[in-house]
Design a protein around this motif. Structure first.
Motif, PDB file in Angstrom:
ATOM      1  N   PRO A 172       0.795  -1.141   0.072  1.00  0.00           N
ATOM      2  CA  PRO A 172       0.021   0.147   0.006  1.00  0.00           C
ATOM      3  C   PRO A 172       0.992   1.459  -0.246  1.00  0.00           C
ATOM      4  CG  PRO A 172      -0.113  -1.084   1.934  1.00  0.00           C
ATOM      5  CD  PRO A 172       0.594  -1.914   0.979  1.00  0.00           C
ATOM      6  N   GLU A 173       2.094   1.154   0.438  1.00  0.00           N
ATOM      7  CA  GLU A 173       3.002   2.322   0.529  1.00  0.00           C
ATOM      8  C   GLU A 173       3.639   2.774  -0.996  1.00  0.00           C
ATOM      9  OE1 GLU A 173       3.088   4.275   3.149  1.00  0.00           O
ATOM     10  OE2 GLU A 173       1.574   3.026   4.158  1.00  0.00           O
ATOM     11  N   GLY A 174       3.602   1.587  -1.607  1.00  0.00           N
ATOM     12  CA  GLY A 174       4.134   1.675  -2.883  1.00  0.00           C
ATOM     13  C   GLY A 174       5.651   1.220  -2.923  1.00  0.00           C
ATOM     14  N   ARG A 175       5.940   0.759  -4.042  1.00  0.00           N
ATOM     15  CA  ARG A 175       7.476   0.356  -4.263  1.00  0.00           C
ATOM     16  C   ARG A 175       7.804   0.786  -5.692  1.00  0.00           C
ATOM     17  NH1 ARG A 175       7.524  -4.188  -7.612  1.00  0.00           N
ATOM     18  NH2 ARG A 175       5.580  -5.068  -7.861  1.00  0.00           N
ATOM     19  N   PRO A 176       9.207   1.369  -5.584  1.00  0.00           N
ATOM     20  CA  PRO A 176       9.685   1.596  -6.783  1.00  0.00           C
ATOM     21  C   PRO A 176      10.010   0.543  -7.814  1.00  0.00           C
ATOM     22  CG  PRO A 176      11.474   1.863  -5.383  1.00  0.00           C
ATOM     23  CD  PRO A 176      10.156   1.306  -4.449  1.00  0.00           C
ATOM     24  N   SER A 177       9.904   0.750  -9.206  1.00  0.00           N
ATOM     25  CA  SER A 177      10.143  -0.228 -10.093  1.00  0.00           C
ATOM     26  C   SER A 177      10.785   0.459 -11.273  1.00  0.00           C
ATOM     27  CB  SER A 177       8.720  -0.954 -10.581  1.00  0.00           C
ATOM     28  OG  SER A 177       8.088  -1.637  -9.646  1.00  0.00           O
ATOM     29  N   HIS A 178      11.537  -0.278 -11.905  1.00  0.00           N
ATOM     30  CA  HIS A 178      12.393   0.360 -13.135  1.00  0.00           C
ATOM     31  C   HIS A 178      12.224  -0.620 -14.504  1.00  0.00           C
ATOM     32  CE1 HIS A 178      15.546   2.822 -15.174  1.00  0.00           C
ATOM     33  NE2 HIS A 178      16.282   1.507 -15.334  1.00  0.00           N
ATOM     34  N   TYR A 179      12.012   0.066 -15.317  1.00  0.00           N
ATOM     35  CA  TYR A 179      11.556  -0.848 -16.832  1.00  0.00           C
ATOM     36  C   TYR A 179      12.693   0.002 -17.752  1.00  0.00           C
ATOM     37  CZ  TYR A 179       7.332  -1.841 -14.038  1.00  0.00           C
ATOM     38  OH  TYR A 179       6.426  -2.074 -12.919  1.00  0.00           O
ATOM     39  N   ARG A 180      13.140  -0.992 -18.557  1.00  0.00           N
ATOM     40  CA  ARG A 180      13.444  -0.725 -19.904  1.00  0.00           C
ATOM     41  C   ARG A 180      12.660  -1.249 -21.051  1.00  0.00           C
ATOM     42  NH1 ARG A 180      20.155  -1.773 -19.315  1.00  0.00           N
ATOM     43  NH2 ARG A 180      20.407   0.044 -17.258  1.00  0.00           N
ATOM     44  N   ILE A 181      12.179  -0.723 -21.765  1.00  0.00           N
ATOM     45  CA  ILE A 181      11.041  -0.733 -22.786  1.00  0.00           C
ATOM     46  C   ILE A 181      11.609  -0.408 -24.202  1.00  0.00           C
ATOM     47  CG2 ILE A 181       8.763  -0.785 -23.429  1.00  0.00           C
ATOM     48  CD1 ILE A 181       8.086   0.084 -20.634  1.00  0.00           C
ATOM     49  N   GLN A 182      11.623  -1.593 -24.965  1.00  0.00           N
ATOM     50  CA  GLN A 182      11.859  -1.203 -26.375  1.00  0.00           C
ATOM     51  C   GLN A 182      10.617  -1.542 -27.250  1.00  0.00           C
ATOM     52  OE1 GLN A 182      15.344  -3.337 -28.248  1.00  0.00           O
ATOM     53  NE2 GLN A 182      14.089  -3.911 -30.116  1.00  0.00           N
ATOM     54  N   MET A 183      10.504  -0.301 -27.961  1.00  0.00           N
ATOM     55  CA  MET A 183       9.158  -0.089 -28.834  1.00  0.00           C
ATOM     56  C   MET A 183       9.541  -0.114 -30.172  1.00  0.00           C
ATOM     57  SD  MET A 183       6.702   2.432 -26.497  1.00  0.00           S
ATOM     58  CE  MET A 183       6.292   2.112 -24.984  1.00  0.00           C
ATOM     59  N   ASP A 184       8.795  -0.802 -30.991  1.00  0.00           N
ATOM     60  CA  ASP A 184       8.986  -0.535 -32.444  1.00  0.00           C
ATOM     61  C   ASP A 184       7.599   0.249 -32.964  1.00  0.00           C
ATOM     62  OD1 ASP A 184      10.777  -2.166 -32.345  1.00  0.00           O
ATOM     63  OD2 ASP A 184      10.037  -3.887 -33.391  1.00  0.00           O
ATOM     64  N   LEU A 185       8.026   1.442 -33.578  1.00  0.00           N
ATOM     65  CA  LEU A 185       6.786   2.294 -33.923  1.00  0.00           C
ATOM     66  C   LEU A 185       6.747   2.535 -35.407  1.00  0.00           C
ATOM     67  CD1 LEU A 185       8.483   3.847 -31.455  1.00  0.00           C
ATOM     68  CD2 LEU A 185       6.281   4.860 -31.120  1.00  0.00           C
TER      69      LEU A 185
END
Length: 262
Positions: A231-244
């Motif tokens: 409920p307090e929240g937790r940090p998350s880190h993402y690396r996202i590759q996108m084709d556009l």
């Protein structure tokens, strides 16, 4: 009359006649030389004066009207000449005339060729500049679209799940849109059940490759995720590759493929 007397009489007759002296007055070019009469002292003529005058009348004489007046500067030779020649100039047909047009044609053709080449070079340079500028602008728009799509994908809340899912679908196309549409009901149920509230922000984004129609962008995203377990929240880190891909109808960049990397 004896032979001696006849010879003396003939000699006396020759001495008493008038002689014509040529060259007494300068002649005019193209005309007969002027002549003047020079009298000689006559002794007693042996023939009657009437016969002498009749013979003199048969001698040719000059017409005074045909003689030029040196004081007036008239030259009869110029009377029949064209105005250009009488004035001391060249005949009209012999005067210097401008160079024929055909002599100027090679220079004109050369100027046209040079001008055409310059315009072609300028056109190519301008077209290349336009293409480069359009490509750079398209790449920047693709990066901006990837950033927004990443934020949309990790920012989902149970309180606004339908709107959040619709926003993700609106920015998708191709395989990604098909896959997300098929799992849309499961995503909505999980978000509501776990009371998910996720908010993300982009750290960095970079273009892997791209032109005016397609692009591949890598985005680093941080998110704070809250749910029933945290409920307090937790940090998350993402690396996202996108084709556009660029949609010509809407003018927007749409995500055709999305995957997490690293």
């Amino acid at each position: 009359m004896t032979g001696a007397k006849k010879e003396v009489a003939m000699q006396a007759r020759r001495n008493h006649t008038l002689k014509i002296i040529k060259g007494a007055k300068p002649g005019v070019p193209g005309r007969a030389a002027q002549r003047r009469m020079v009298p000689r002292q006559l002794s007693q003529p042996e023939e009657p004066i009437e016969d002498l005058l009749q013979r003199l009348d048969q001698e040719p004489v000059e017409d005074p009207a045909e003689l030029a007046d040196p004081a007036a500067g008239d030259d009869p030779a110029d009377a029949d000449a064209p105005p250009e020649e009488a004035a001391g100039g060249r005949p009209a047909e012999k005067r210097a005339t401008p160079a024929p047009t055909r002599r100027r044609r090679p220079l004109i053709v050369l100027l046209v060729v040079v001008l055409a080449a310059a315009l072609a070079a300028a056109g190519m340079t301008g077209h290349r500049w336009y293409v480069d500028r359009a490509t750079d602008q398209a790449r920047q728009e693709a990066i901006a679209a990837a950033k927004q799509a990443s934020v949309n994908f990790v920012s989902v809340s149970a309180a606004s799940v339908d709107r959040d899912i619709q926003r993700i679908t609106a920015g998708a196309t191709g395989d990604f849109k098909d896959e997300f549409s098929r799992g849309q009901s499961q995503v909505r149920a999980a978000v509501v059940e776990n009371k998910v509230d996720s908010r993300g922000s982009v750290l960095r984004a970079g273009l892997v490759s791209g032109d005016r129609s397609r692009a591949v962008v890598l985005v680093a995203v941080d998110a704070t995720v809250k749910n029933v377990k945290s409920p307090e929240g937790r940090p998350s880190h993402y690396r996202i590759q996108m084709d556009l891909v660029h949609d010509k109808d809407s003018g927007q960049w749409l995500v055709s493929r999305l995957q997490f990397v690293g």
